[in-house]
Design a protein around this motif. Sequence first.
Motif, PDB file in Angstrom:
ATOM      1  N   ALA A  20       1.990   8.093   4.469  1.00 19.42           N
ATOM      2  CA  ALA A  20       0.714   8.706   4.110  1.00 19.42           C
ATOM      3  C   ALA A  20       0.655  10.149   4.602  1.00 19.42           C
ATOM      4  O   ALA A  20       0.241  11.063   3.870  1.00 19.42           O
ATOM      5  CB  ALA A  20      -0.439   7.893   4.692  1.00 19.42           C
ATOM      6  N   HIS A  21       1.074  10.378   5.827  1.00 19.07           N
ATOM      7  CA  HIS A  21       1.058  11.736   6.379  1.00 19.07           C
ATOM      8  C   HIS A  21       1.984  12.663   5.585  1.00 19.07           C
ATOM      9  O   HIS A  21       1.627  13.814   5.315  1.00 19.07           O
ATOM     10  CB  HIS A  21       1.472  11.700   7.845  1.00 19.07           C
ATOM     11  N   ASN A  22       3.139  12.159   5.194  1.00 18.34           N
ATOM     12  CA  ASN A  22       4.056  12.968   4.395  1.00 18.34           C
ATOM     13  C   ASN A  22       3.475  13.287   3.023  1.00 18.34           C
ATOM     14  O   ASN A  22       3.881  14.265   2.382  1.00 18.34           O
ATOM     15  CB  ASN A  22       5.395  12.245   4.226  1.00 18.34           C
TER      16      ASN A  22
ATOM     17  N   VAL B 141       0.842  -1.200   0.000  1.00 12.93           N
ATOM     18  CA  VAL B 141       0.000   0.000   0.000  1.00 12.93           C
ATOM     19  C   VAL B 141       0.876   1.249   0.000  1.00 12.93           C
ATOM     20  O   VAL B 141       0.586   2.239  -0.685  1.00 12.93           O
ATOM     21  CB  VAL B 141      -0.950   0.002   1.211  1.00 12.93           C
ATOM     22  N   LYS B 142       1.970   1.195   0.751  1.00 11.25           N
ATOM     23  CA  LYS B 142       2.859   2.352   0.828  1.00 11.25           C
ATOM     24  C   LYS B 142       3.381   2.743  -0.554  1.00 11.25           C
ATOM     25  O   LYS B 142       3.462   3.933  -0.882  1.00 11.25           O
ATOM     26  CB  LYS B 142       4.025   2.053   1.772  1.00 11.25           C
ATOM     27  N   THR B 143       3.714   1.758  -1.381  1.00 14.35           N
ATOM     28  CA  THR B 143       4.234   2.067  -2.716  1.00 14.35           C
ATOM     29  C   THR B 143       3.158   2.668  -3.617  1.00 14.35           C
ATOM     30  O   THR B 143       3.480   3.356  -4.595  1.00 14.35           O
ATOM     31  CB  THR B 143       4.797   0.806  -3.387  1.00 14.35           C
TER      32      THR B 143
ATOM     33  N   LEU C  61      -2.768   2.218  18.652  1.00 14.40           N
ATOM     34  CA  LEU C  61      -2.904   2.599  17.249  1.00 14.40           C
ATOM     35  C   LEU C  61      -2.819   4.113  17.078  1.00 14.40           C
ATOM     36  O   LEU C  61      -2.230   4.605  16.110  1.00 14.40           O
ATOM     37  CB  LEU C  61      -4.220   2.063  16.683  1.00 14.40           C
ATOM     38  N   VAL C  62      -3.401   4.843  18.024  1.00 16.30           N
ATOM     39  CA  VAL C  62      -3.293   6.300  17.988  1.00 16.30           C
ATOM     40  C   VAL C  62      -1.825   6.719  18.120  1.00 16.30           C
ATOM     41  O   VAL C  62      -1.360   7.630  17.435  1.00 16.30           O
ATOM     42  CB  VAL C  62      -4.158   6.938  19.091  1.00 16.30           C
ATOM     43  N   SER C  63      -1.082   6.031  18.990  1.00 13.77           N
ATOM     44  CA  SER C  63       0.337   6.370  19.172  1.00 13.77           C
ATOM     45  C   SER C  63       1.141   6.116  17.903  1.00 13.77           C
ATOM     46  O   SER C  63       2.170   6.762  17.674  1.00 13.77           O
ATOM     47  CB  SER C  63       0.928   5.566  20.340  1.00 13.77           C
ATOM     48  N   LEU C  64       0.683   5.181  17.071  1.00 14.00           N
ATOM     49  CA  LEU C  64       1.344   4.918  15.795  1.00 14.00           C
ATOM     50  C   LEU C  64       0.982   5.952  14.740  1.00 14.00           C
ATOM     51  O   LEU C  64       1.608   5.998  13.674  1.00 14.00           O
ATOM     52  CB  LEU C  64       0.985   3.520  15.285  1.00 14.00           C
ATOM     53  N   GLY C  65      -0.064   6.750  15.016  1.00 21.53           N
ATOM     54  CA  GLY C  65      -0.457   7.812  14.088  1.00 21.53           C
ATOM     55  C   GLY C  65      -1.721   7.541  13.315  1.00 21.53           C
ATOM     56  O   GLY C  65      -2.052   8.303  12.390  1.00 21.53           O
TER      57      GLY C  65
ATOM     58  N   GLU D 181       5.422   2.703   9.135  1.00 23.21           N
ATOM     59  CA  GLU D 181       6.004   3.301   7.929  1.00 23.21           C
ATOM     60  C   GLU D 181       4.910   3.738   6.955  1.00 23.21           C
ATOM     61  O   GLU D 181       5.013   4.797   6.328  1.00 23.21           O
ATOM     62  CB  GLU D 181       6.945   2.310   7.246  1.00 23.21           C
ATOM     63  N   LEU D 182       3.865   2.922   6.813  1.00 26.19           N
ATOM     64  CA  LEU D 182       2.754   3.285   5.947  1.00 26.19           C
ATOM     65  C   LEU D 182       2.077   4.563   6.437  1.00 26.19           C
ATOM     66  O   LEU D 182       1.795   5.480   5.655  1.00 26.19           O
ATOM     67  CB  LEU D 182       1.746   2.136   5.880  1.00 26.19           C
TER      68      LEU D 182
END
Length: 461
Positions: free
Chosen positions: A113-115, A49-51, A195-199, A108-109
């Motif tokens: 996504a945020h970036n 998904v990241k790619t 999960l919130v801590s992961l973003g 990382e995903l």
Amino acid sequence: MSQKTCSWLTRCAYLASICCTALLIIACYALPAQADVIYHAFNQKFQDVKTELPELKEIGYSYIQVSPPQKSNPAPNWWGRYQPLDYVICSDNSDKNCPLGNENDLKELIDSAHNNGQKIIVDIVFNHMANYKPNVDTLSYPPLFSSEDFHNQTCISNFNDRYQVTHGWLGCDLPDLKTETSDVKDAAKEYLKHLVSLGADGFRFDATKHIDRDFFREVLDVVSNSKFYYGEVLGENMADYNQYTDFMSVTDDKLFHTLFEAINYNGDLRSLVNPQDTNRALPGYQAVTYAHTHDIVNNNGGEGDYKDKPDALLASAYVLAIREGFPLIYRDDAKEDIVKAGVKFREKMMNQTQYFRNGNEIAPGADNPNTLFIERGGKGLAILNKSGEFFDVKAAKMPGLETGCYKELRYNFPISVDYGEDGNKYINKWGDKNRGGIQIGPRDVLFFTQTYADDCTTMSF
């Protein structure tokens, strides 16, 4: 549940009015903008998904929904992800219980996504645990749950019986958690906080209607009101939806069934005119709307199973064309040209009003079961044709659109709207200067948005 002040920075005043007009303040959450669309990355590995993020961004998908990352039944089948063994995410990619990726992959995903200006919705299963041996035999799912944390094994025979629905085992074999107990709630809270801590930016709760509303009212208190979340609620009973809509969004299963009936060759697209007014869709902007989901695609022969993919694409186009709802687009449909055009149309028509134009106001014979005209604020038009034949008229009035030039977003051709000698507005150019009217192919959708006047002289078929 502790009280939580409703943020006026949330994007939807409608939701703010629900949250803040009463003395009892319940958990609020952020609704997306009207242009936002969810890409359903069903059963896709997080690194894969990241790619895809840049491509999805270019199409217009602002939210990405991933399948449950929690440790689950190691079966390779998709349904294994919906049978949790624990409320943790594996730390090692070699762990067969997290086939979509480990915690670092998910992080990382989310960061990528945020970036890229996108947000991640995480699918979560809180209703039940896995039908997986040896755990299911003893109802032991260490370190979280033991047999005392589950309801007695019973099947659900009456889906209108709230007690059965919230205490029975799905499929008669998925151990149903006692979500009314503090131990189960505390475990859910800890998972959400992690999960919130992961973003994570939002959550989708599987089998929501099978969980009592008080569970969510309490566990959601650990989630910031800057997050979006919604519940999977299926069925025709409005009482099921009303259990949850004062504090979360829900899936619009009613609209799905309305779409399925309307898009069918024997159906009538006119049933899609303001369906919420006749209880054939959920009202307002809270509903997550869809034409395809993983359940529909993978449960062959199900009641809502479309006969072919063109049906689903027509239905998806409608979901994207209308003002209401937060569209969820299934992975396999997301990159089809008709869907990509619909996503762009939604983006361009953000905050525009909506009007379903009666076909008789456009052309003789246009008021029929096979055509639908959706105007957006005088600046956009979507035309649906579900017939197996062309819809072709040489003269078409266009009373709702402003005069000027419009571009079709899928086929990239222009039309122009101007006044005729009788004082009515007409489509006086359709693709080239040799004809006006409307021509749309079989089982197709066209999306028009206002563009520069020069485009009507430079663009052609």
